[in-house]
Design an enzyme around this catalytic site. Structure first.
Site, PDB file in Angstrom:
ATOM      1  N   ALA A   7      -2.428  -7.352 -19.861  1.00  0.00           N
ATOM      2  CA  ALA A   7      -3.775  -7.157 -19.256  1.00  0.00           C
ATOM      3  C   ALA A   7      -4.584  -7.401 -19.312  1.00  0.00           C
ATOM      4  CB  ALA A   7      -2.907  -6.354 -17.598  1.00  0.00           C
ATOM      5  N   TYR A  12      11.228 -12.139   7.095  1.00  0.00           N
ATOM      6  CA  TYR A  12      10.708 -10.702   6.835  1.00  0.00           C
ATOM      7  C   TYR A  12      10.600 -11.344   9.158  1.00  0.00           C
ATOM      8  CZ  TYR A  12       7.868 -11.309   2.983  1.00  0.00           C
ATOM      9  OH  TYR A  12       7.518 -10.933   1.111  1.00  0.00           O
ATOM     10  N   TYR A  13      10.062 -10.504   9.285  1.00  0.00           N
ATOM     11  CA  TYR A  13      10.525 -10.017  11.215  1.00  0.00           C
ATOM     12  C   TYR A  13       9.646  -8.950  11.049  1.00  0.00           C
ATOM     13  CZ  TYR A  13      14.989 -12.740   9.900  1.00  0.00           C
ATOM     14  OH  TYR A  13      15.957 -13.898   9.830  1.00  0.00           O
ATOM     15  N   ASP A  68       2.598  -3.196  -7.621  1.00  0.00           N
ATOM     16  CA  ASP A  68       2.799  -2.141  -6.845  1.00  0.00           C
ATOM     17  C   ASP A  68       2.359  -0.587  -8.277  1.00  0.00           C
ATOM     18  OD1 ASP A  68       2.288  -3.609  -4.693  1.00  0.00           O
ATOM     19  OD2 ASP A  68       3.967  -3.435  -3.985  1.00  0.00           O
ATOM     20  N   LYS A 118      -4.139  -9.296 -14.828  1.00  0.00           N
ATOM     21  CA  LYS A 118      -2.544  -9.269 -15.313  1.00  0.00           C
ATOM     22  C   LYS A 118      -2.251 -10.848 -15.540  1.00  0.00           C
ATOM     23  CE  LYS A 118      -1.739  -7.771 -11.474  1.00  0.00           C
ATOM     24  NZ  LYS A 118      -0.785  -6.880  -9.768  1.00  0.00           N
ATOM     25  N   ARG A 119      -1.530 -10.770 -16.678  1.00  0.00           N
ATOM     26  CA  ARG A 119      -0.280 -12.274 -17.064  1.00  0.00           C
ATOM     27  C   ARG A 119       0.873 -11.198 -17.195  1.00  0.00           C
ATOM     28  NH1 ARG A 119      -3.972 -13.412 -22.452  1.00  0.00           N
ATOM     29  NH2 ARG A 119      -3.356 -16.015 -21.218  1.00  0.00           N
ATOM     30  N   GLU A 178       1.220  -0.994  -0.342  1.00  0.00           N
ATOM     31  CA  GLU A 178       0.281   0.073   0.041  1.00  0.00           C
ATOM     32  C   GLU A 178       1.153   1.356   0.140  1.00  0.00           C
ATOM     33  OE1 GLU A 178      -2.351  -2.843   2.548  1.00  0.00           O
ATOM     34  OE2 GLU A 178       0.195  -2.402   2.058  1.00  0.00           O
ATOM     35  N   ARG A 218       0.006 -14.760  -0.690  1.00  0.00           N
ATOM     36  CA  ARG A 218       1.155 -14.902  -0.543  1.00  0.00           C
ATOM     37  C   ARG A 218       0.867 -16.293   0.425  1.00  0.00           C
ATOM     38  NH1 ARG A 218       1.928 -11.929  -3.395  1.00  0.00           N
ATOM     39  NH2 ARG A 218       3.242  -9.985  -3.967  1.00  0.00           N
TER      40      ARG A 218
END
Length: 337
Positions: free
Chosen positions: A228, A96-97, A254, A222-223, A26, A161
């Site tokens: 797209a 990731y944390y 994004d 989206k391709r 975002e 994800r």
């Protein structure tokens, strides 16, 4: 989150140093829209720590309004490390944390809902829904119908994800159903054909995805390098993507969303919105970081106006979007009362 990019290629175990940046679906969209001259705001939570200071200051430096960002005295700002390789390859690693981070504690009780609904478009991500039960409740509230009350256009990027959902309170089996529920409550939905197959088992192509998601006023499938397709009340709109010499794929989704939303704010035809999405994604693909300045509005408009044959032969590489002397300052988007 604060992102750490490797100074050299290699496994995370072997990389000796990292360059600090900012990341987050975002906030990426908000930053790129602000860089293009739109008014944008980011509403979130960060820790009362140095990384939180860095995030707020770096995002504000793009021109984004961060006045509704809240500081959490008890939880840290999330961070992550990634390798330099393409996310699509087996060699790509991300660590990731952010478990227990300030952002994972977002809820309807600790964010300014009026600020979230104050714009013409509210952009959300399926990543946020996976962070905690409170985050999911927040997204359900923001995508719910509001009879008799103002609701901005809700834009939702599915951003499936699987790894996030495996560690979520909902569990990996619930993630796809949750994302489908949220997408059905949005006005504009972005989804890749590959993630629609991974999440929902849809193998019949873009039209089958539309059949499964008839509710959004605008569905964008989206391709990747194949372009797209957008579906709206007028039917199906398809635009191929330019040929791009890819430097790094991180952040392209994004950037595509930001380009499409920028053109939406300007009330351009759907086909031109797709082309702007492709052009903004092409900048991200030709830069090494998560964020890249969009092409100037004058340049993007010129390219988006190419006829089908010339658009079909467009080929871009690193540095293609650098401003030239003929580019003029971007006018602000059309305003609504």
């Amino acid at each position: 989150m604060v992102t750490f990019r490797p100074a050299v290629p290699g496994r995370l175990a072997d990389v000796p140093s990292f360059d600090r940046g900012i990341g987050g679906a975002e906030s990426n969209v908000a930053c790129v829209l602000a860089a293009a001259g739109h008014r944008s705001a980011w509403v979130s939570r960060v820790g009362a720590d140095g990384f939180g200071d860095h995030l707020v200051e770096a995002i504000a430096a793009y021109g984004v309004d961060t006045s509704a960002v809240r500081r959490d005295l008890h939880r840290p700002t999330g961070i992550y490390f990634r390798t330099a390789g393409d996310r699509a390859t087996a060699a790509h690693e991300v660590a990731y944390y952010r478990a227990g981070s300030a952002a994972s504690a977002m809820s309807t009780a600790n964010l300014d809902l009026d600020a979230l609904r104050s714009g013409r478009i509210l952009h959300l991500s399926g990543i946020t829904a996976a962070l905690s039960a409170g985050c999911l409740d927040l997204l359900r509230e923001l995508t719910a119908p509001r009879a008799g009350a103002r609701r901005p256009l809700v834009s939702f990027d599915v951003n499936y994800r699987p790894g996030l959902w495996s560690g979520s309170a909902q569990g990996p089996a619930e993630g796809p159903d949750v994302l489908l529920e949220l997408a059905r409550g949005a006005d504009i939905v972005f989804v890749g054909d590959d993630e629609a197959e991974d999440a929902w088992g849809i193998t019949g192509g873009p039209d089958a995805i539309r059949d499964a998601l008839p509710e959004p006023a605008l569905l964008v499938v989206k391709r990747g390098a194949d372009g797209a397709i957008a579906y709206d009340a007028d039917g199906r709109h398809e635009e191929p993507s330019p040929r791009v010499d890819v430097v790094a794929a991180v952040g392209a989704g994004d950037a595509f969303a930001a380009g499409f939303l920028s053109a939406t704010l300007r009330e351009l035809p759907v086909a031109e919105r797709l082309r702007h999405g492709h052009l903004w994604a092409a900048v991200a693909l030709t830069e090494p970081g998560d964020l890249a300045a969009p092409p100037s509005r004058a340049r993007a408009d010129r390219l988006a106006a190419l006829d089908a044959d010339r658009w079909g032969t467009l080929h871009v590489g690193p540095g293609w979007a650098a401003a030239d002397a003929t580019d003029e300052p971007a006018a602000e988007e059309v305003r609504t009362p």
